[in-house]
Scaffold this active site. Structure first.
Site, short mmCIF file in Angstrom:
data_model
loop_
_atom_site.label_atom_id
_atom_site.label_comp_id
_atom_site.label_asym_id
_atom_site.label_seq_id
_atom_site.Cartn_x
_atom_site.Cartn_y
_atom_site.Cartn_z
N LEU A 270 0.81 -1.22 0.00
CA LEU A 270 0.00 0.00 0.00
C LEU A 270 0.85 1.28 0.00
O LEU A 270 1.70 1.48 0.87
CB LEU A 270 -0.91 0.01 1.24
N ASP A 271 0.60 2.15 -0.99
CA ASP A 271 1.23 3.48 -1.06
C ASP A 271 2.75 3.41 -1.08
O ASP A 271 3.42 4.38 -0.68
CB ASP A 271 0.76 4.38 0.10
N ALA A 272 3.29 2.32 -1.54
CA ALA A 272 4.74 2.15 -1.50
C ALA A 272 5.35 1.97 -2.89
O ALA A 272 6.56 1.73 -3.00
CB ALA A 272 5.09 0.94 -0.63
#
Lengths: 284, 284, 284, 284
Positions: D227-229
Site C-alpha cells: 500500500l502506497d509504497a
C-alpha cells in the site's frame, strides 16, 4: 460551516478602533470566529475583517448595520457587512477556452465555493452544451469585430438584468470598454495569463517565450479602465525550460491561470479583499 | 568527482549530429557520464552537452580538440570543450551589501562550487575585512560620481590583469559602460532584484510595492549593453503580502537573489548555459 | 524599526478577550502596529499577538506587566510580553558543516536578524577561525563517543552560564539527551534535513534517494525528548530528479535547510511562535 | 504535433550505446525531435528516450521494431517503441469525489492530453451523469463491504474486456487486491493525498493536521502490492497554516492532487517514465 456575518472595514488609523469594534461585538455576546487586521504605517490606513457567528448575535444583518453605524461614523469607516448564508451572484464570461470556466464550474457544483451563477455569457457558442448540463443559462452574445458596441451593450444589460454582484472574466478574450469597467469598480475580476506587470496585453506567452523567462505566471486582478493595470488580487508562477515551446507554455500556463483565478475568486467571495489605491489587502 | 571533459555544442540541426559525436567518442572508448541535447524546432538549431570521463579517453584536452575539429567543421558547430579539473577564474564585484557575496564565498570555501577568485572588486571599502579573512585580495576602486570613467577603466584593467574567465556582479550597484559589456559577451553575470522584465532599473522593490504584486523575484542574467535586458539564466520568486513593507520585501528578496545567483553561477561554471539570440538553453 | 512591546497570549476561547485586551491598550493610548489573533474552533483555544509602540504607552515593560496581570488572570491566559529593544541571547551549536551557521552569522552581522550570540559551541574545532572573525567566542567541546555525558554536561553548563534564551542546533550532529531537551521546552530549535515526519533520524537524504521522492525538504522544529518529533515551526522543499545523486541532494538540501532555519529562527526571535500540544501557531 | 515514434530503453551502461542507437537512426535518415538519456553511475544502468519523426523513417512501427531488435539484443536492452498517433486506452476509476476525474476529463475533451477512455468505473453511481455527458460509458460496480472480491473480479474483467493500457485511480477509495496490482505492473497509477512516504493509508490530511506540518502534499505513483509504497512518478506540496482546518487542508489538497495526477498521467502517456527498482526516471 456555521452562518457568519463578515464585517469588513477600512478607515484612517487611530487609537481605539479595535477596542471599539470588538467592544461593541462582545457587548452583544458576539462570537468572533476569525479576525484579521492590518495597519499600513506608511499611509496611516487601517483595515480589518471580523467573522462573527450569526447565531451569537441578538439581531439580524439589518439590525447589525443599524447598531454598528454610529461606530462606523465615529471613525470615518468605509465598511460593509455580509451574510455568509447569502451567496453572491456571479456572472461568468468566457470565449472558447474552457479551462478556467470548467474549473470554476467544478468548484461550484461540488460546493467547494459557495455562489450563484445566474448565467454564463460568451461571445462564442462553443461552451453551451457543457454549461447547460449544469443547468445554468448560457447566453451567446456574438461580437461584430467592426462594431463591438452592441455586444458590450448586451453584456451590460445582462449584468444589470441578473443584478450581478460580480463578473468574472474567465479567459473572455475581449477588452471591456473603459466606461463599463468604471461602472463596476471592484466587481469585475479578470485572469491575465502573465505575471503582471510583465507582458501586458495580447499573446503574453509569446512575449514570455521571446524574452526567454524561466518562469511563467498568471495574475488575477480587478478590472479598471486601464488594460491589465487594476489592483492585483493573486498571482502565481510555474517553471518552464528550453524544452517548452510556446504551445507548452500555453498549456502549462492554463494550470496556473485556473488555480490563480480560483484563489482570487475565493478571496473575493469570502469578502477577504480590500482595495485601496491600486493595491489590495487580502486577508487570506 | 571524477575528472571529466565537457563538450558544449550548438549548430544548425540536421540528421547525424548525435550519431557522429557519439560515434567519435565511443570509437575512442569514451565514457559519457552525462548527456543533454535539445533541438529547437522553430529555429532549426541544435544544442548538446556531453560530459566524458577524462580517464576513459586516450588523449588530453588538446588532443581531444584536435581530433574533434573535423566533426565540428562538418556540422558548422560553434563549440568548446572544458576540463572539469581546471577551475574558472571569477572576479566578484560588490558594493556595500554582502548577502550575495557572502553566499558565494561560503560556496567557494566549502567547495560546494569549484572556482578560483583572483580578487573581489568593490566601489566601497566596507567588505574588505570579510573578504580578506578568506585570503582573497580585495580591491577598493572608488567611484567619482562626476566622473565614473576612471573607475570603469580600473575595473577593466583589473579584469584583464587577472585574466578573468567570468565577472559576477554580486549586487554591484553601478551600471557598467556599454562597451565593457560588449567586450565580455556571456562572461559577465548580474543578479537583478526583480522578476525581469518587470521593474527594470533602480529600486525594483519600491516599484513592486507600488504596483502591489503578490510575488517578488530575482533574475540572474548575462550583462549586455542594454540595461537588465540580457539573456536570462535563472529566476525565482517569493510570496509577499500586505504585511510586508518595502523594507520587508528588500529582506525577503535578498534570499531569492542569493539563491538565484548561486544557481545561475553554478550553471555557468559547469558549462551548462548556451546563449542563443537573447535566450539561454540551460542543461541543468 | 521603532521600539515595540510584543504581547503574546493563549487562553481558552470565550467572548470578550479581544475587547478586554484592546480596550486596555486603547485606554492607555497604546498604538498597535501589528495584530494577529486566531481561534482554534476544535480545541476552543484562543491565540493572539499584539505589537504595541513602546513610546505610546505611559509605562515601561514592568509597568505593562503589572497593569495587564488582572486581565490575564480573568481569562486564564498563558502570556508574556517582550521588548523589541532587548535582543535574545542565542547559543549556536554546530559540528563541521557551516552552511546553516554561516547563514545565521550573516544575518546577525548584517542586522537582518536582531539577537545576541554569547557563544558558538561545537564538538569540532573546524569552524573556530570563522566564528572568531566575528568576535564571537568559540567553544570546542569534544565528544567522547564512548562517553558522551561529559560533553552534554559541559553544553548544559555553558547554556546556563550565558543565560541563553535560545539554543539553535545549526546542523549539530549529536542527539541531545532527553533530560536536556525537557529542561528547555520551546527553547531549543533544530533544523532537520528532511520533510518531517518522513525520514526521521540519520542520513535522511539517503533515505529520500532510496525511496525515490521527487522533492526533498527540511524542517525547523522545537526539540523535545522524542527524536525529530517536536512541534514544527517551518518547512520547505526543493525539487530533485533522477540526475541528482545523493550528493546532489545533500547540496540542494543545504539551501533549503538554511532558509527554513532562518525563517524559523526569525519567527521565534520576533515572538511569533506559539506552541500548543505538539503543534505551533506561527503569526508570520 | 507531428507523428513520432518514441523509443524507450534501459540497459546496463557501457560504451557505445548512444553511438549505436543514434547511428542506426541516422543511417535511416531519422530525425530526432527530442532526446533524453541518463546514466545511473551507482547502479551502472543506462536509460534513454528518443522521439523520432515518423515521416523521416523508411518504415512503420513494426519495421522499426524488426530493424532495431539486433541492437537491442546486443546491449541487453529492456525496450519498447510507441507511436504517438496511437492513443493509449485508459480506464478511469473514481468513487464519489470528482476533482481529479473532472480535471482529467477536461484535459481529455480539450485535447490537452491525448488518450482514449473506454470507460469510467466507480463503486458509486454519483458521477454517472457527468461522465455520460462526455459520451463515455460509466460502469457502476458496487462494493459489498463484507465481500469485496466480486467487485474486484468485475473490475478485473472490465479492464481485460476493454484491453486497457492503463488504469488511473482518480481518488478511487478502495484498496486493490495485491494480485491485481501485481498483474498490471507499471500500468496502474494512483494519486495519494499526502507527500509520501509521510501519511500512508487512510485519512492522510487528518494525520497531517495532527502532526502540525506546514506543507501538505500529494503523490502520484504506480500501484504495487504494498500500500502506497510503489514507484513515485510525481509529487508536489502546498503551504498551509494554523488558520487551515482539516477541512481546509482537504480542499487545498484537492488542487495539489489534481495537478500532480495530471502531470504524472502526462508523463506516463508520453512514455516519459522508466521504472527501475522502486524508483522512476522521468524524462520530463
Amino acid at each position: 460551516m456555521e452562518r457568519t456575518y463578515r464585517v469588513v472595514i477600512s478607515c484612517p488609523d487611530q487609537v481605539g478602533i479595535v477596542s471599539s469594534v470588538s467592544g461593541f461585538i462582545a457587548g452583544q455576546g458576539g462570537w468572533i470566529t476569525e479576525a484579521h487586521q492590518f495597519a499600513d504605517a506608511e499611509r496611516q490606513q487601517f483595515f480589518m475583517r471580523y467573522e462573527i457567528l450569526a447565531s451569537s448575535l441578538p439581531y439580524d444583518l439589518e439590525g447589525f448595520k443599524h447598531e454598528f453605524t454610529p461606530i462606523a461614523e465615529r471613525f470615518g469607516m468605509h465598511w460593509y457587512v455580509t451574510d455568509s448564508a447569502v451567496p453572491k451572484k456571479v456572472v461568468l464570461m468566457a470565449s472558447k477556452q474552457a479551462h478556467c470556466l470548467s474549473d470554476i464550474l467544478y468548484r461550484w457544483r461540488s460546493g467547494d465555493l459557495a455562489f450563484d451563477i445566474p448565467c454564463v455569457i460568451s461571445n462564442h457558442d462553443d461552451l453551451r452544451s457543457y454549461v447547460e448540463w449544469h443547468g445554468i443559462p448560457y447566453l451567446h452574445l456574438p461580437v461584430d469585430p467592426n462594431n463591438k458596441e452592441p455586444h458590450f451593450q448586451a453584456v451590460r444589460e445582462q449584468i444589470a438584468a441578473v443584478d450581478a454582484d460580480l463578473v468574472v472574466l474567465a479567459r473572455y478574450m475581449q477588452i471591456l470598454p473603459p466606461q463599463l469597467c468604471e461602472d463596476y469598480p471592484g466587481r469585475i475580476i479578470n485572469i491575465h495569463h502573465s505575471f503582471l506587470p510583465s507582458f501586458v496585453g495580447a499573446r503574453p506567452y509569446h512575449q514570455a517565450a521571446e524574452r526567454g523567462v524561466k518562469l511563467i505566471g498568471a495574475t488575477c486582478h480587478y478590472v479598471t479602465s486601464e488594460l491589465d493595470a487594476g489592483p492585483i488580487i493573486e498571482q502565481d508562477v510555474a517553471r518552464v525550460n528550453h524544452h517548452n515551446s510556446t504551445a507548452d507554455m500555453v498549456r502549462i500556463g492554463k494550470d496556473v491561470e485556473k488555480s490563480v483565478l480560483a484563489r482570487g475568486l475565493r478571496y473575493h467571495l469570502e469578502d477577504r479583499v480590500l482595495v485601496y489605491g491600486n493595491k489590495t489587502v487580502v486577508f487570506a
